[in-house]
Design an enzyme around this catalytic site. Structure first.
Site, PDB file in Angstrom:
ATOM      1  N   TYR A 114       0.929  -1.147  -0.043  1.00  9.70           N
ATOM      2  CA  TYR A 114       0.155  -0.262  -0.094  1.00  9.70           C
ATOM      3  C   TYR A 114       0.912   1.124   0.123  1.00  9.70           C
ATOM      4  O   TYR A 114       2.027   1.457   0.626  1.00  9.70           O
ATOM      5  CB  TYR A 114      -0.952  -0.027   1.231  1.00  9.70           C
ATOM      6  N   GLU A 156      -3.100   7.553  -4.133  1.00 11.58           N
ATOM      7  CA  GLU A 156      -3.418   6.492  -3.397  1.00 11.58           C
ATOM      8  C   GLU A 156      -3.313   5.266  -4.385  1.00 11.58           C
ATOM      9  O   GLU A 156      -3.804   5.210  -5.359  1.00 11.58           O
ATOM     10  CB  GLU A 156      -4.647   6.436  -2.828  1.00 11.58           C
TER      11      GLU A 156
END
Length: 422
Positions: A144, A232
């Site tokens: 992530y 993101e």
């Protein structure tokens, strides 16, 4: 997908009077395929992919772009998270599928032009105008990565986690030590040391460390140069050939930078936005749609929030946040009324004006003109105070409109709540 976590990690929060309210978002959101194209321009590794808007395009795209692929990933393009677990109103389950190349046309035909409902779209869902066809990658590791703006450090904050591809909120709650946060000095920019800390937090299994550091620096350069508010990537994947690839990304951009990011803001897809907010933006009004029954038109953000609070205090629920500003014209007031009356949930309208720069007679004239153009089928409560208040009240009185007048904000809120209960 990450909004709640980023608020927690970077100490960003904005709350009004209760759970019925939404955060005002001043940012451009673009589709996944658009974000991939932009990242590719900055040298970031992304899967090979093509967005298509009709079934007729698919055969040619597969032959030219994916001639040797036996399987492809088909992704519906909507500006909302949770696509994979979403459901189309035609019954199709899932907005992301891996299928054989000869099945792509059939699947895309069931997606294009259809409404996809996810946990983030609300029950009304969003229309799928394009699908994104991507190569299927052999992934050996999922991580992530995100960059956001951090109020605490007054600059960009990079968030990295060795675990990705799933809810980062859950990971942060269960394994808080796995989250690495690296604040970046906005004046110096990202350093090799900063990028190395991020890579250490990602803990790639086989990707070259120096190449990974360069990918992180390229992502920061994209974030900085394009006025991002959020970048993101989930997952940031590691492939079988030891490459880091941005397998799925979400990018938001600061609306205040539209004047210098014209190419990016030309990507805006108004079909994915609340049509009331699109209309408000065109009229230069600040509007956020909520879920209540009392439409509000106020001048000044602070007064608007106070108005919503007092409506809630008296047992009502605001249908919107609408700030006409300090120098609204009659035309803008008319547009504001059109937006308010376009909401079927609105059972009453509360106009609360404290005239300073904004003159009460201008608001009054706008209300009267709006009534001539829009069929007002709901009660309208008006509280005017300040500059030219007597002229404003006279204009409203002479108009013959059946208005409910109020002496102060508390009185206005009570009368608006009473009006919807009759």
């Amino acid at each position: 997908m990450v909004r709640g976590l980023l608020k927690q990690l970077s100490s960003r929060s904005l709350s009004f009077a209760g759970k019925w309210q939404q955060q005002q978002l001043r940012r451009l959101n673009i589709h996944e395929y658009q974000g991939a194209e932009l990242m590719s321009k900055y040298g970031v590794n992304v899967p090979r992919g093509v967005a298509v808007g009709s079934v007729d395009e698919i055969k040619k795209v597969i032959e030219s772009t994916f001639p040797n692929q036996s399987e492809l990933v088909v992704k519906s393009q909507v500006l909302a998270g949770g696509r994979g677990l979403g459901t189309f109103k035609n019954g199709l389950k899932g907005g992301v599928h891996i299928v054989k190349a000869d099945q792509v046309e059939d699947l895309a035909g069931k997606m294009l032009g259809q409404i996809l409902v996810t946990k983030q779209t609300g029950a009304e869902g969003k229309i799928v105008s394009k699908v994104y066809l991507c190569e299927k990658l052999s992934l050996v590791n999922e991580m992530y990565f995100a960059i956001t703006l951090d109020r605490k450090s007054a600059g960009p904050l990079i968030i990295a986690c060795a675990k990705g591809g799933t809810s980062i909120e859950d990971l942060a709650e269960k394994f808080p030590d796995s989250i690495v946060k690296v604040p970046i000095d906005v004046f110096k920019g990202i350093t090799d040391e900063d990028a190395a800390k991020v890579v250490d937090g990602l803990s790639p299994k086989g990707a070259d460390r120096n190449s990974s550091i360069e990918q992180v620096k390229k992502l920061y350069k994209l974030f900085s140069e394009t006025d991002c508010t959020l970048l993101e990537i989930n997952p940031l994947a590691e492939t079988a050939d030891n490459q880091l690839v941005a397998a799925d990304a979400k990018l938001n951009f600061d609306d205040n930078a539209a004047f210098r990011q014209k190419e990016i803001f030309a990507l805006r897809d108004p079909t994915q936005e609340d049509p009331r907010e699109v209309a408000a933006a065109k009229a230069d009004l600040n509007y956020i749609g909520l879920d209540g029954e009392i439409g509000c038109m106020v001048n000044g953000a602070g007064l608007a929030m106070s108005t919503m609070d007092i409506i809630k205090l008296h047992g009502g629920t605001p249908a919107n946040f609408l700030d006409v500003g300090g120098n609204a014209s009659e035309g803008q007031v008319v547009e504001a009324f059109k937006i308010l009356t376009s909401d079927d949930k609105v059972k009453a309208i509360l106009v609360n004006i404290f005239g300073g720069i904004m003159k009460c007679d201008v608001i009054a004239s706008g209300i009267v003109n709006a009534a001539k153009q829009v069929q007002l089928k709901v009660p309208v409560v008006v509280r005017l105070e300040g500059t030219n208040v007597d002229q404003g009240k006279r204009i409203l009185k002479e108009s013959g409109m059946a208005l409910i007048t109020a002496e102060d904000l508390d009185d206005a809120a009570k009368k608006a709540v009473e009006a919807i209960s009759k």
